[in-house]
Design an enzyme around this catalytic site. Structure first.
Site, short mmCIF file in Angstrom:
data_model
loop_
_atom_site.label_atom_id
_atom_site.label_comp_id
_atom_site.label_asym_id
_atom_site.label_seq_id
_atom_site.Cartn_x
_atom_site.Cartn_y
_atom_site.Cartn_z
N PRO A 255 0.55 -1.46 0.05
CA PRO A 255 0.23 -0.24 0.15
C PRO A 255 0.91 1.63 -0.10
CG PRO A 255 -0.57 -1.26 1.72
CD PRO A 255 -0.15 -2.09 0.80
N CYS A 256 0.92 2.32 -0.89
CA CYS A 256 1.17 3.47 -0.86
C CYS A 256 0.59 4.78 -0.25
CB CYS A 256 1.50 4.00 -2.71
SG CYS A 256 0.16 3.85 -3.25
N GLN A 257 -0.45 4.53 0.82
CA GLN A 257 -1.09 5.73 0.82
C GLN A 257 -0.36 6.26 2.29
OE1 GLN A 257 -2.50 2.46 0.56
NE2 GLN A 257 -4.61 2.59 0.21
#
Length: 502
Positions: A109-111
């Site tokens: 996940p890149c958030q």
């Protein structure tokens, strides 16, 4: 001399014997990277995905290793709460977990890493350091625990370039250090999807590791297409690269396009054979009833583009289809005429001006007795039916109309909330893009099905690794794994027991 687990050397011998590599993918999403790995000849043996709708999409498009494990295959899982040994057991894989998987992949996940995600976290949690405290920012450490348990001979990690500067910390360098201690050669670089046949300018970081016993560093695919990145992409790339250590880094120079390559695939080449959509303004009741699974016939189009042919006949997913699904779009009546009048490549300040022109034209068409007084409540109410409320000085990039002669800008998961970032170039259709058009721009084949309604489908597409980019990475990796090893002294060790992550 390195002390390497004997099981990894046995896996390499198996691959050199002509057997297909077997993959476990973490944070698989709906399956963009999996599509690429599968097309490269990799067997998709197991996956982990937290989002239940994305996991359902994955199960719609990929078969489990055993037919009687369909329920377990489709189940959403948390990679922190799960462990590889239990996952393998649930989907019917017998024996020690370290014997099953040759490749471990993850689109983490890149958030917490992306700059736009960091800003949102700060705003929501009222904490300047919220991105550092987000649990998703620590999943790379959990990934390393999976490496220890699975003992793969190769690894792939995908993320946004901003992961190079996580509050001043270069996360890929840290990952490389840990993997080197485990007996891997590791490199990372930045790749843009437009250079690999995807009709989208999407910049991503890829980290690849291979077993130390091979004796050489992992490599990256060479571009297949030529593209000129807009200044914003070049600037973001330069900013990210500032955080690569000047000496001793594991950064691999970004592969460069050589002269003579075909130009990048354009938006028009990618989308022109898809159905014309006008129901959102002509018959909105039809659009409101339409589901993402409903199929419409292809549009009549002379000289089908090679990219469109590929999307219709993707290897392993080329079932005969007479049309495509996903032809749902947002119904936003206020903005239809603004969409139609906008120029290609126009952004929000231009759209704001166009909307004002439409409002002024409408005022001019009214009889004197019908015109509301300037800045009165009636005037403001009428203006709101033409002009969007956002300040063009604060939101210059909120809207964008596709340039049919260029690749698209980056598709993001935020499309699940609005698609104004990708307005169709065709003025007669006056709308934002459909789910299927977003899928085409991300290089998902037309036969790929998305679980859930429109918003969920857009989110899955925006989160995915473009399958064509995944294919390029996977093909290069498979070639490295069967290359003749460069002689290097190694000492093998036997794993005492089946590894299980706590």
């Amino acid at each position: 001399m390195k002390r390497l687990p004997e099981v990894r050397l046995q896996k390499l011998e198996r691959l050199r014997g002509g057997h297909a590599p077997r993959a476990l993918e973490l944070c698989s999403g709906c399956g963009g990277l999996s599509l690429g790995m599968e097309a490269a000849g990799i067997e998709l043996l197991a996956h982990v995905e937290f989002d239940s709708t994305a996991a359902a999409s994955y199960a719609l498009n990929f078969r489990p290793p055993h037919e009687d494990s369909a329920e377990a295959w489709a189940r959403a899982r948390d990679m922190v709460a799960s462990d590889p040994a239990t996952i393998a057991e649930e989907i019917g894989l017998k024996g020690k977990v370290e014997d099953h998987f040759d490749i471990l992949a993850a689109g983490l996940p890149c958030q917490a890493f992306a700059r736009i995600g960091r800003s949102k976290l700060r705003s929501v949690r009222k904490d300047e350091e919220a991105f550092k405290n987000d649990p998703r920012a620590q999943l790379y450490q959990r990934f390393l625990q999976y490496v220890e348990a699975v003992q793969p001979v190769a690894l792939i990690i995908e993320n946004v370039p901003d992961i190079l500067n996580f509050g001043g910390h270069n996360v890929p360098e840290e990952i490389c250090e840990h993997l080197e201690e485990m007996g891997y050669r590791v490199r990372y670089t930045l790749l843009n999807a437009a250079y690999y046949g995807v009709p989208q300018m999407r910049e991503r970081l890829f980290l690849v590791a291979i077993d130390e016993s091979l004796g050489f560093d992992p490599s990256f695919p060479q571009p297949t297409h030529a593209a000129k990145l807009p200044s914003g992409y070049e600037s973001a790339r330069s900013t990210a690269l500032k955080h690569v250590p000047a000496e001793g880094s594991r950064f691999h120079p970004i592969p460069q396009a050589v002269p003579g390559l075909p130009p990048a695939v354009t938006v028009k080449q990618a989308l022109s054979d898809l159905p014309v959509i006008t129901e959102h303004f002509a018959e909105p009741a039809i659009m409101r009833r339409r589901k993402t699974s409903d199929v419409l016939p292809y549009a009549a189009y002379d000289g089908l583009e090679s990219y469109a042919k590929l999307m219709r006949h993707w290897l392993g997913h080329d079932r005969v289809i007479l049309g495509t699904s996903g032809h749902v779009v947002r119904i936003t009546p206020r903005d239809f005429e603004t969409f139609a009048r906008m120029k290609s490549n126009g952004e929000y300040p231009h759209a704001f001006k166009v909307a004002h022109e439409l409002f002024e034209e409408h005022l001019s068409s009214l009889a004197a007795s019908e015109k509301p007084r300037n800045n009165s409540a009636a005037w403001k109410s009428l203006r709101a039916t033409f002009v969007p409320p956002y300040d063009p000085g604060k939101f210059p990039n909120k809207w964008w109309k596709l340039d049919p002669k260029m690749p698209s800008r980056t598709l993001t998961a935020h499309m699940g909330k609005d698609t104004y970032s990708h307005i169709h170039w065709d003025a007669t259709q006056k709308r934002t893009i459909s789910v299927r058009e977003a899928a085409r721009l991300q290089s998902f084949p037309d036969s790929f099905r998305f679980a859930g309604a429109m918003n969920a489908a857009f989110r899955q597409i925006g989160n995915a690794v473009p399958p064509l980019l995944g294919l390029a990475i996977a093909e290069r990796l498979c070639k490295d794994l069967v290359r003749k090893p460069v002689a290097a002294p190694v000492v093998t060790i036997k794993l005492e027991a089946t590894a299980k992550v706590a």
